[in-house]
Design an enzyme around this catalytic site. Structure first.
Site, short mmCIF file in Angstrom:
data_model
loop_
_atom_site.label_atom_id
_atom_site.label_comp_id
_atom_site.label_asym_id
_atom_site.label_seq_id
_atom_site.Cartn_x
_atom_site.Cartn_y
_atom_site.Cartn_z
N LEU A 67 0.83 -1.21 0.00
CA LEU A 67 0.00 0.00 0.00
C LEU A 67 0.86 1.25 0.00
O LEU A 67 1.79 1.36 0.79
CB LEU A 67 -0.89 0.03 1.24
CG LEU A 67 -1.73 -1.23 1.50
CD1 LEU A 67 -2.47 -1.09 2.81
CD2 LEU A 67 -2.69 -1.45 0.35
N ARG A 68 0.49 2.19 -0.87
CA ARG A 68 1.15 3.49 -0.82
C ARG A 68 0.33 4.40 0.06
O ARG A 68 -0.89 4.48 -0.11
CB ARG A 68 1.23 4.14 -2.20
CG ARG A 68 2.26 3.56 -3.12
CD ARG A 68 1.99 4.05 -4.53
NE ARG A 68 0.62 3.70 -4.91
CZ ARG A 68 -0.03 4.23 -5.94
NH1 ARG A 68 0.55 5.13 -6.69
NH2 ARG A 68 -1.26 3.86 -6.23
N CYS A 81 8.47 3.16 4.88
CA CYS A 81 8.83 1.85 4.32
C CYS A 81 10.22 1.79 3.70
O CYS A 81 11.06 1.01 4.13
CB CYS A 81 7.81 1.43 3.27
SG CYS A 81 6.21 1.07 4.01
C1 UDX Z 1 5.92 2.52 -0.46
C2 UDX Z 1 5.57 1.50 -1.57
O1 UDX Z 1 5.21 2.20 -2.77
C3 UDX Z 1 4.46 0.60 -1.11
O2 UDX Z 1 4.17 -0.37 -2.10
C4 UDX Z 1 4.91 -0.08 0.17
O3 UDX Z 1 3.95 -0.96 0.67
C5 UDX Z 1 5.24 0.97 1.22
O4 UDX Z 1 6.24 1.84 0.71
P1 UDX Z 1 4.93 4.84 0.40
O5 UDX Z 1 6.13 4.88 1.30
O6 UDX Z 1 3.60 5.15 0.97
O7 UDX Z 1 4.80 3.39 -0.27
O8 UDX Z 1 5.14 5.90 -0.76
P2 UDX Z 1 5.68 5.94 -2.27
O9 UDX Z 1 4.63 6.60 -3.08
O10 UDX Z 1 6.16 4.64 -2.72
O11 UDX Z 1 6.89 6.98 -2.14
C6 UDX Z 1 8.00 6.71 -1.30
C7 UDX Z 1 9.03 7.80 -1.39
O12 UDX Z 1 9.65 7.82 -2.67
C8 UDX Z 1 8.48 9.21 -1.18
O13 UDX Z 1 9.38 9.94 -0.39
C9 UDX Z 1 8.40 9.78 -2.59
O14 UDX Z 1 8.48 11.18 -2.63
C10 UDX Z 1 9.60 9.10 -3.22
N1 UDX Z 1 9.49 8.99 -4.69
C11 UDX Z 1 8.57 8.16 -5.23
C12 UDX Z 1 10.36 9.71 -5.49
O15 UDX Z 1 11.20 10.48 -5.01
N2 UDX Z 1 10.27 9.57 -6.85
C13 UDX Z 1 9.37 8.73 -7.43
O16 UDX Z 1 9.36 8.65 -8.66
C14 UDX Z 1 8.48 8.02 -6.60
#
Ligand code: UDX
Length: 434
Positions: free
Chosen positions: A153-154, A263
């Site tokens: 889950l995001r 995460c």
């Molecule tokens: C993540 C996973 O996507 C999810 O499947 C897992 O279960 C938990 O961890 P989450 O931490 O809620 O979810 O957020 P996510 O949207 O994945 O972003 C994580 C981090 O990466 C954020 O800080 C976001 O800003 C960063 N990010 C994401 C980037 O810097 N660039 C991107 O292209 C995508």
């Protein structure tokens, strides 16, 4: 199907509410009595779009209840999910499994009839074996099996991710447990998400491998962004140019200030530990974790450079504090490192975030928090966009320019087109583009 959800934090609450919405009878359990009281009053302790409505309607339909009394909930359940926290253990970075094992013992004591125990918490490979061992030792008479079913889950999109998953991973070799898991997820069959049945250890590792791969993808594009800045290339166009190759994919190629959240930082470090101890170190993930940590500090340097090399005595406005939009979660947010570095360099920081100010307040005591983006920009020598909330995508830039002391924008999420901002007389710095 009767389900007990042990742990009513982020994962437990979202999963519990969604399972109830599928038509199952769900009891969410938590040791935190205040949290349970809050939930019973209809208050949701976290910010997650759509969750309040989902909880309210399922409570009203009699399919969702909250309790701090674990035993009766487990006693009645066909399936018991463990969704307690697995924070990083202080000192060594290993996942702290004490809450998982505590829950396992409490569950064991309350078992009645065949029950499937499912770990949803992110747990290192082999944890399912240990949970099973602990429970068998406590209740040699009980009829149960332990399954792994990681969540993907995001935050901010958790309900959508739960209801329209790309895949469901289930780790069990137990035929009856397989049937129970199929029944639990049956309401999703209309969208036909693949359910991958595998063994427990493979399922546990799949979760870590997924998060480590995504963290690697982000870190890769972040380093390409740095290179773009040096050689006059545009990272967004590089990302599109590679992402349209189906083998690569366009998602998770947005350059920025480094990944944060509950995460990626924790899970990459835990995977590194597991791999080292297993004698199969994953050097690429070791590098990813180190590069990402260093990046958050380097980004503060980028802000300082945009302020003519010094922020001493200057005011810096920060838009966005949460680690990403649509959440109030401050865990491992790049803003924490950026604020600390700017303050250490002599800046006064004023900040705005649509949801996370209350969470941020105790973590950054010297920051002045503002009521909206314009109040935040007032008197500032530089404006930093740290989180790409929709509310920041269409700011009235002329108004921003009027209230700022100096028209400098550092857009760490590349949400503006450089020419649009520069045309209005701003100095504009973004990530991996001119
Ligand atoms: C993540 C996973 O996507 C999810 O499947 C897992 O279960 C938990 O961890 P989450 O931490 O809620 O979810 O957020 P996510 O949207 O994945 O972003 C994580 C981090 O990466 C954020 O800080 C976001 O800003 C960063 N990010 C994401 C980037 O810097 N660039 C991107 O292209 C995508």
């Amino acid at each position: 199907m009767r389900i007990a959800m042990i742990g009513s934090g982020y994962v437990g609450l979202v999963s519990g509410a969604c399972f109830a919405d599928f038509g199952h009878i769900v009891t969410c359990v938590d040791k935190d009595v205040d949290k349970i009281e809050q939930l019973r009053r209809g208050e949701i302790p976290i910010f997650e779009p759509g969750l309040g409505e989902l909880v309210e309607s399922n409570v009203a339909e009699g399919r969702l209840a909250f309790t701090s009394d674990l035993a009766p909930a487990v006693h009645e359940a066909d399936a018991v999910f463990i969704a307690v926290g697995t924070p990083s253990r202080r000192g060594d970075g290993h996942a702290d499994l004490s809450y998982v094992y505590e829950a396992a013992l409490d569950i064991a004591a309350a078992l009645d009839g065949f029950t499937v125990i499912i770990t949803k918490s992110t747990v290192p490979v082999g944890t399912g074996d240990e949970v099973e061992r602990i429970m068998r030792e406590a209740r040699p008479d009980a009829d149960f099996t332990v399954v792994s079913n990681p969540e993907f889950l995001r935050e901010g999109a958790a309900i959508l991710d739960f209801k329209r998953p790309d895949r469901i991973v289930v780790g069990t070799e137990h035929a009856r447990a397989r049937e129970v898991m199929q029944e639990i997820y049956r309401p999703l069959y209309i969208n036909q998400p693949p359910i991958i049945f595998t063994n427990r250890r493979t399922s546990e590792l799949t979760k870590y491998a997924a998060n480590a791969f995504l963290a690697t993808k982000i870190t890769f594009i972040n380093e390409i962004a740095d290179l773009c800045e040096r050689v006059g290339a545009n990272v967004q166009e590089v990302a599109r140019g590679i992402g349209l190759d189906n083998r690569i994919g366009t998602k998770f190629l947005h350059a920025g200030p480094g990944y944060g959240g509950s995460c990626f930082p924790k899970d990459t470090v835990a995977l590194i530990k597991t791999a080292q101890e297993a004698g199969a170190p994953i050097r690429i993930v070791e590098t990813v974790a180190a590069v990402n940590e260093a990046r958050k500090r380097a980004i503060a340097g980028k802000v300082i450079a945009a302020c003519d090399g010094s922020v001493a005595g200057k005011k810096v406005a920060l838009l966005g504090l949460a680690f990403k939009p649509n959440t109030d979660d401050m865990r491992e947010a790049p803003s924490l490192v950026i604020v600390a570095a700017l303050e250490a360099a002599g800046a006064g920081v004023q900040a705005f975030d649509p949801e996370s100010i209350e969470q941020a307040r105790p973590l950054m005591p010297k920051v002045t928090f503002c009521a909206n983006p314009y109040a935040c920009a007032t008197g500032a020598d530089a404006l930093v966009i740290a989180t790409e909330w929709d509310a920041f995508r269409a700011l009235d830039l002329d108004r921003i320019k009027k209230v700022m002391a100096r028209p400098v924008i550092i857009d760490l999420r590349n949400i503006y087109r450089p020419q649009d901002v520069r045309r209005r007389g701003f100095t504009y710095v973004s990530v991996g583009r001119d």
